[in-house]
Design an enzyme around this catalytic site. Sequence first.
Site, PDB file in Angstrom:
ATOM      1  N   ARG A 237      40.606  43.877  39.814  1.00 16.37           N
ATOM      2  CA  ARG A 237      40.263  43.966  38.507  1.00 16.37           C
ATOM      3  C   ARG A 237      40.135  44.434  37.086  1.00 16.37           C
ATOM      4  O   ARG A 237      40.101  44.187  36.351  1.00 16.37           O
ATOM      5  CB  ARG A 237      38.478  43.282  39.035  1.00 16.37           C
ATOM      6  CG  ARG A 237      38.109  42.247  38.342  1.00 16.37           C
ATOM      7  CD  ARG A 237      36.207  41.773  38.973  1.00 16.37           C
ATOM      8  NE  ARG A 237      35.873  41.597  37.902  1.00 16.37           N
ATOM      9  CZ  ARG A 237      34.933  41.688  36.984  1.00 16.37           C
ATOM     10  NH1 ARG A 237      34.150  42.748  37.557  1.00 16.37           N
ATOM     11  NH2 ARG A 237      33.949  41.202  36.052  1.00 16.37           N
ATOM     12  N   HIS A 241      41.879  42.957  34.356  1.00 17.90           N
ATOM     13  CA  HIS A 241      40.912  43.297  32.482  1.00 17.90           C
ATOM     14  C   HIS A 241      41.577  43.679  31.841  1.00 17.90           C
ATOM     15  O   HIS A 241      41.151  43.683  30.548  1.00 17.90           O
ATOM     16  CB  HIS A 241      39.519  43.014  33.499  1.00 17.90           C
ATOM     17  CG  HIS A 241      39.436  41.950  33.873  1.00 17.90           C
ATOM     18  ND1 HIS A 241      38.058  40.842  33.461  1.00 17.90           N
ATOM     19  CD2 HIS A 241      39.509  40.895  34.051  1.00 17.90           C
ATOM     20  CE1 HIS A 241      37.373  40.178  33.810  1.00 17.90           C
ATOM     21  NE2 HIS A 241      38.775  40.066  34.934  1.00 17.90           N
ATOM     22  N   TRP A 381      35.887  34.541  47.814  1.00 17.66           N
ATOM     23  CA  TRP A 381      36.757  33.267  48.088  1.00 17.66           C
ATOM     24  C   TRP A 381      37.480  32.546  49.396  1.00 17.66           C
ATOM     25  O   TRP A 381      37.489  31.866  49.799  1.00 17.66           O
ATOM     26  CB  TRP A 381      37.737  33.636  47.322  1.00 17.66           C
ATOM     27  CG  TRP A 381      37.103  33.693  45.916  1.00 17.66           C
ATOM     28  CD1 TRP A 381      37.299  31.960  44.292  1.00 17.66           C
ATOM     29  CD2 TRP A 381      37.351  34.712  44.619  1.00 17.66           C
ATOM     30  NE1 TRP A 381      37.016  32.332  43.552  1.00 17.66           N
ATOM     31  CE2 TRP A 381      36.997  34.108  43.347  1.00 17.66           C
ATOM     32  CE3 TRP A 381      37.223  36.130  44.737  1.00 17.66           C
ATOM     33  CZ2 TRP A 381      36.297  34.398  42.200  1.00 17.66           C
ATOM     34  CZ3 TRP A 381      36.500  36.777  43.591  1.00 17.66           C
ATOM     35  CH2 TRP A 381      36.670  36.268  42.274  1.00 17.66           C
TER      36      TRP A 381
END
Length: 472
Positions: A237, A241, A381
Amino acid sequence: GAPALPRSPLRRTAAEAQPHVASPQRPLGVTALPAPRTSHETCERSTNRAVATSPQRGTASSRNPQRSNCGSSGGSSSAPAQCSAMATQRGLGRLALRCHQALLAAAPPAKTSAAFSATSFSPLNAAPAGKSSLKARLPANWACVRAFAEAAPPPPPPPPEPKNPSNILRGLLLGSIAIGGVFSYALFHSNMPQQGALATGASAEPKKDYKAVKDAILDMLDVEGYDDGSYGPVLVRLAWHASGTYDKASNTGGSNGATMRFSPECEHGANAGLAKAREILEPIKRRFPWITYADLWTLAGATAVEAMGGPVIPWRPGRIDKPDSSHCTPDGRLPSADKGAPHIRDVFGRMGFDDREMVALIGAHALGRCHADRSGYVNPWTNAPTTFSNLYFKELMETPWRKKRWSGPLQYEDPTGQLMMLPTDMALVWDGKFKKVVKEYAGDEEVFFKDFAAAFGKLLELGVPFQAHAAA
């Protein structure tokens, strides 16, 4: 009636043999200079006169008969040789020569002490008792010595030693061997300069071992007590980002610069919780200070994907770190979790991705989970949040999703309430073009891996001005 023979230079007439008498008008100690004679005559007369005027020491024959003859080889053998050499080779004055001979003749015998006293010079210029004292004779004696010393030139320097040609050749050979050894050592134990360094004159940079950095990242991924036991998802992540702020139109943002180190970018809502990821990598940065934060963050994300079972991400170094917050990107360049398909196309299209690449990149949601204290959302998820797979697309296609009944932001959950989907995730199955790609990835993990590796590698390089020598 025999013919007259030529007179020997050593023979003297009766008149010549008479000793010289000091004149009352002449200073004591200086005798009248006779007519020029040969060097042997002068030496002989000077020596006999000096000995004859010494009543205390006796005659030359009674003391040392050999001293009365300037050419004799006994006794003080060096005196005649020095006398002749001085007269013929150095061209000294008669006064200095006679002084020298007188000193040699008046020197004390070898049995006496080597340290001369003032009385050792009393035979020189001796005068009858009562006419002169020792004090009156010394100045004349020393003047005579000084005259001789000043007239004598310094001895010539010794000739230089001849050089041996074999020693010169030996020295050259040994020197060549030593220089060759030093050059060979430097050649085989030094790093070769990078390409172009010799042409530009720039100094070669120290060797950068990116494999060692990658190994250090692998060693710290698994950790007990953090989320699901791995730092991998949060590092993916961070890389995502840090790179997803690129704007193709202005050529700003992207991974080059690592501007998330500064405020306000580090405080953007989409970056909540990534301070932990940056903190995790600090020990590695201290261990390898030559690597930039921009390269470290992206390498960590690529390494984490591979370590968690995903494809190998193409990665190469060459990013730099921007110096301050003036290079930070504005808020809103990253995807928002609560938006639909138009927002997805707008954000990813600004970076230069098409629909297929957009779906592939969002497939990174197969990793990790959401946190209420960061994004406001909760739960993972998939049921394998530390394994990179196509399970995310399978869940989208096969699981019946419903809105979660809670006080938090809108999200979707499975029948068990353990898994969740964001509004942007649901937009992939609600948009026809996106759904087609989702279905393909759900049915073929290999295709997904291939597309994700290409898209994620592209994302990590957006806006990076790689040098020609940067290696993959």
